[in-house]
Structure formats: C-alpha cells, structure tokens
Design a protein around this motif. Structure first.
Motif, PDB file in Angstrom:
ATOM      1  N   ARG A  82      -6.369 -31.551   2.861  1.00 35.61           N
ATOM      2  CA  ARG A  82      -4.794 -31.176   3.349  1.00 35.61           C
ATOM      3  C   ARG A  82      -4.608 -29.819   4.474  1.00 35.61           C
ATOM      4  NH1 ARG A  82      -0.686 -33.034  -1.544  1.00 35.61           N
ATOM      5  NH2 ARG A  82       0.503 -32.703   0.487  1.00 35.61           N
ATOM      6  N   TYR A  83      -3.841 -30.286   5.009  1.00 30.56           N
ATOM      7  CA  TYR A  83      -3.461 -28.985   5.726  1.00 30.56           C
ATOM      8  C   TYR A  83      -2.135 -29.028   6.169  1.00 30.56           C
ATOM      9  CZ  TYR A  83      -8.123 -29.752   7.917  1.00 30.56           C
ATOM     10  OH  TYR A  83      -9.390 -29.711   7.787  1.00 30.56           O
ATOM     11  N   PHE A  84      -1.195 -27.657   6.641  1.00 27.68           N
ATOM     12  CA  PHE A  84       0.487 -27.574   6.360  1.00 27.68           C
ATOM     13  C   PHE A  84       0.451 -27.639   8.069  1.00 27.68           C
ATOM     14  CE2 PHE A  84       4.062 -25.365   7.446  1.00 27.68           C
ATOM     15  CZ  PHE A  84       4.869 -25.674   6.544  1.00 27.68           C
ATOM     16  N   LEU A  85       1.599 -28.595   8.992  1.00 27.60           N
ATOM     17  CA  LEU A  85       1.003 -28.937  10.334  1.00 27.60           C
ATOM     18  C   LEU A  85       3.124 -28.222  10.703  1.00 27.60           C
ATOM     19  CD1 LEU A  85       1.290 -30.638  12.849  1.00 27.60           C
ATOM     20  CD2 LEU A  85       1.763 -32.937  12.004  1.00 27.60           C
ATOM     21  N   SER A  86       3.223 -27.561  11.628  1.00 25.48           N
ATOM     22  CA  SER A  86       4.268 -26.951  11.721  1.00 25.48           C
ATOM     23  C   SER A  86       4.702 -26.998  13.464  1.00 25.48           C
ATOM     24  CB  SER A  86       4.846 -25.536  11.337  1.00 25.48           C
ATOM     25  OG  SER A  86       3.568 -25.182  11.672  1.00 25.48           O
ATOM     26  N   GLN A  87       6.037 -26.644  13.613  1.00 25.68           N
ATOM     27  CA  GLN A  87       5.519 -26.516  15.042  1.00 25.68           C
ATOM     28  C   GLN A  87       5.201 -25.122  15.468  1.00 25.68           C
ATOM     29  OE1 GLN A  87       9.844 -28.980  15.899  1.00 25.68           O
ATOM     30  NE2 GLN A  87       9.895 -27.512  17.947  1.00 25.68           N
ATOM     31  N   ALA A  88       4.837 -24.279  16.927  1.00 24.00           N
ATOM     32  CA  ALA A  88       4.534 -23.652  16.941  1.00 24.00           C
ATOM     33  C   ALA A  88       5.695 -22.280  16.496  1.00 24.00           C
ATOM     34  CB  ALA A  88       3.529 -23.063  18.031  1.00 24.00           C
ATOM     35  N   LEU A  89       5.770 -21.089  16.586  1.00 25.25           N
ATOM     36  CA  LEU A  89       6.560 -19.820  17.062  1.00 25.25           C
ATOM     37  C   LEU A  89       6.353 -18.727  17.822  1.00 25.25           C
ATOM     38  CD1 LEU A  89       7.736 -19.474  13.095  1.00 25.25           C
ATOM     39  CD2 LEU A  89       8.384 -21.105  14.956  1.00 25.25           C
ATOM     40  N   ILE A  90       6.700 -17.829  18.314  1.00 20.81           N
ATOM     41  CA  ILE A  90       6.064 -16.786  18.763  1.00 20.81           C
ATOM     42  C   ILE A  90       4.966 -16.257  18.352  1.00 20.81           C
ATOM     43  CG2 ILE A  90       6.607 -15.054  19.715  1.00 20.81           C
ATOM     44  CD1 ILE A  90       7.708 -17.422  21.470  1.00 20.81           C
ATOM     45  N   THR A  91       5.661 -16.228  16.110  1.00 25.03           N
ATOM     46  CA  THR A  91       4.441 -15.469  16.049  1.00 25.03           C
ATOM     47  C   THR A  91       3.301 -15.487  15.486  1.00 25.03           C
ATOM     48  OG1 THR A  91       5.806 -16.124  13.876  1.00 25.03           O
ATOM     49  CG2 THR A  91       6.620 -14.410  14.324  1.00 25.03           C
ATOM     50  N   PHE A  94       6.140 -28.965  23.450  1.00 26.87           N
ATOM     51  CA  PHE A  94       5.683 -28.877  21.667  1.00 26.87           C
ATOM     52  C   PHE A  94       4.675 -28.614  21.422  1.00 26.87           C
ATOM     53  CE2 PHE A  94       5.001 -32.421  18.539  1.00 26.87           C
ATOM     54  CZ  PHE A  94       6.204 -32.234  17.507  1.00 26.87           C
ATOM     55  N   TYR A  95       4.853 -27.923  20.612  1.00 24.52           N
ATOM     56  CA  TYR A  95       3.916 -26.381  20.203  1.00 24.52           C
ATOM     57  C   TYR A  95       3.498 -26.991  19.269  1.00 24.52           C
ATOM     58  CZ  TYR A  95       2.085 -25.157  24.853  1.00 24.52           C
ATOM     59  OH  TYR A  95       1.804 -24.645  26.310  1.00 24.52           O
ATOM     60  N   ILE A  96       2.442 -27.638  18.462  1.00 24.41           N
ATOM     61  CA  ILE A  96       2.208 -27.242  16.764  1.00 24.41           C
ATOM     62  C   ILE A  96       1.311 -26.581  16.713  1.00 24.41           C
ATOM     63  CG2 ILE A  96       3.312 -30.151  16.412  1.00 24.41           C
ATOM     64  CD1 ILE A  96       0.224 -31.074  16.839  1.00 24.41           C
ATOM     65  N   VAL A  97       0.696 -26.292  15.628  1.00 23.08           N
ATOM     66  CA  VAL A  97      -0.212 -25.246  14.978  1.00 23.08           C
ATOM     67  C   VAL A  97      -0.583 -26.205  13.915  1.00 23.08           C
ATOM     68  CG1 VAL A  97       0.396 -23.421  15.801  1.00 23.08           C
ATOM     69  CG2 VAL A  97       1.600 -23.872  13.914  1.00 23.08           C
ATOM     70  N   MET A  98      -1.471 -26.320  12.847  1.00 24.19           N
ATOM     71  CA  MET A  98      -2.653 -26.592  11.813  1.00 24.19           C
ATOM     72  C   MET A  98      -2.915 -25.223  10.787  1.00 24.19           C
ATOM     73  SD  MET A  98      -3.426 -30.365  12.924  1.00 24.19           S
ATOM     74  CE  MET A  98      -4.111 -30.590  10.780  1.00 24.19           C
ATOM     75  N   ARG A  99      -2.620 -25.603   9.694  1.00 25.40           N
ATOM     76  CA  ARG A  99      -2.977 -23.909   9.157  1.00 25.40           C
ATOM     77  C   ARG A  99      -3.874 -24.767   7.630  1.00 25.40           C
ATOM     78  NH1 ARG A  99      -1.297 -19.417  10.077  1.00 25.40           N
ATOM     79  NH2 ARG A  99       0.317 -18.900  11.285  1.00 25.40           N
ATOM     80  N   HIS A 100      -4.803 -24.147   6.972  1.00 21.31           N
ATOM     81  CA  HIS A 100      -5.608 -24.352   6.038  1.00 21.31           C
ATOM     82  C   HIS A 100      -5.556 -23.387   5.593  1.00 21.31           C
ATOM     83  CE1 HIS A 100      -8.063 -26.815   3.561  1.00 21.31           C
ATOM     84  NE2 HIS A 100      -8.518 -25.933   3.462  1.00 21.31           N
ATOM     85  N   GLU A 101      -4.859 -23.722   4.305  1.00 19.93           N
ATOM     86  CA  GLU A 101      -4.760 -22.623   3.547  1.00 19.93           C
ATOM     87  C   GLU A 101      -4.642 -20.806   3.685  1.00 19.93           C
ATOM     88  OE1 GLU A 101      -8.770 -22.249   1.855  1.00 19.93           O
ATOM     89  OE2 GLU A 101      -9.011 -24.066   0.448  1.00 19.93           O
TER      90      GLU A 101
END
Length: 191
Positions: free
Chosen positions: A37-46, A81-88
């Motif tokens: 499982r991953y958390f998918l979101s739009q990329a932010l400046i941060t 459209f920029y996306i990032v994926m996070r794991h833990e």
C-alpha cells in the motif's frame, strides 16, 4: 446571435475546464501496487526537497531539475499534473506531466523512483496513471524523452506500449547525452 454564441462558447469552455480539473485530481489516495500500500497525492511545493533527494539518489548525486524548475512547474495553474507516492510517510517516487489541449498530448516531464523502491511496479503505476488521465481527456498521445543510456527505463516504456519516434542529439544539460523520443499512441492501442 453573437450573444448566444458567446453564451454557448462560455458554457462549453466552463464544462471542459471543470472536466479537466476533475481528471487532474486524485480521488483515491490509498493505492496498492504489487501487494504494497502506498499513499498517492498531488505534489506540493513542500515535496520538492524530497523530490530532489530522489533525483540525487537516482542520478549519482546530480539533480537534472533544480528546486526552481520543480517549483515553477508546481505553481502553474493549469496544464500540469505532478504526483508523489509515499510508503510509511517516505517519498518513494514522483511523476510529472504537461497536458496540452491544443496538441492533444500529455508529455511526461519527469519520473523517478528511489533506488530502494525500484522494480516494485511504481514507475509503471505512475506512467499508467498519466496515460489514464490522457485517455479521459481524449488525448491522442503521451510522449517523453529518455536518456539513450537508460535501457531499463526504455524497456519499461516499450512494455507499456511506447515506441521510439526519434532522437534528440546532445539533449541533456551537463553531459550532453542524446535523448530518445518515445510516444504512446492512444488511438492505436485500442483505447
């Protein structure tokens, strides 16, 4: 007559803009890729410092894009459209795309997966996310450039359905390596 045309044009433009905005958002933030499982979101400046850290890890300490380039892209009001994926809670990959309504093309501007998270389907997932968005916008193509030496990425793109469409000589800043142009033709893939 002119007034009615203006009203009609405004209505279709507004509908198109609303549809585009909906397509270029993320509704399902929790995704599963190869049983993880991953958390998918739009990329932010941060997210930019972590995106740069991934680039350094992928490109032997270099950052093909600098902080200002990422920030400029992320500040654009439309067409990106920029996306990032996070794991833990760790950023493990990102992908950016420029959506051009006039050319009906979605151009992958940047994609990277941290070396510790490669070969787990994340690159394919992010590419497919962009292709799916292009299909929903009824685009004709998805395009990208890839380093001539990056045969692993080239194979992934071919497996997805991209084909080589040209070479850009001395394309990359710094080492002047050639880039291979690749294109995914949506209509030819039965979509």
């Amino acid at each position: 007559m002119l007034k009615r045309f203006k009203q009609y044009f405004q209505k279709i433009t507004t509908n198109h803009d609303q549809h585009r905005k909906k397509v270029l958002t993320i509704d399902d933030h929790l995704v599963e890729v190869e049983n993880t499982r991953y958390f998918l979101s739009q990329a932010l400046i941060t997210d930019v410092p972590e995106m740069l850290a991934i680039e350094r890890a992928v490109y032997a300490g270099q950052t093909p894009w600098d902080q200002n380039a990422f920030k400029t892209e992320l500040r654009r009001q439309s067409g990106r459209f920029y996306i990032v994926m996070r794991h833990e809670d760790q950023l493990v990959g990102f992908c950016g795309c420029a959506f051009d309504d006039r050319r009906r093309d979605a151009h992958i501007t940047n994609i990277a997966v941290h070396p510790d998270s490669q070969n787990r389907g994340l690159g394919r997932f992010m590419m497919q996310t962009m292709i799916d968005r292009a299909k929903r916008l009824r685009y004709q193509t998805v395009t990208l450039e890839v380093r001539y030496s990056n045969v692993t990425a080239q194979q992934l793109y071919r497996d997805i359905g991209f084909e080589k469409t040209g070479i850009k000589k001395r394309y990359y800043f710094g080492d002047h390596e050639d880039a291979i142009d690749m294109t995914y033709r949506i209509s030819e893939n039965g979509d």
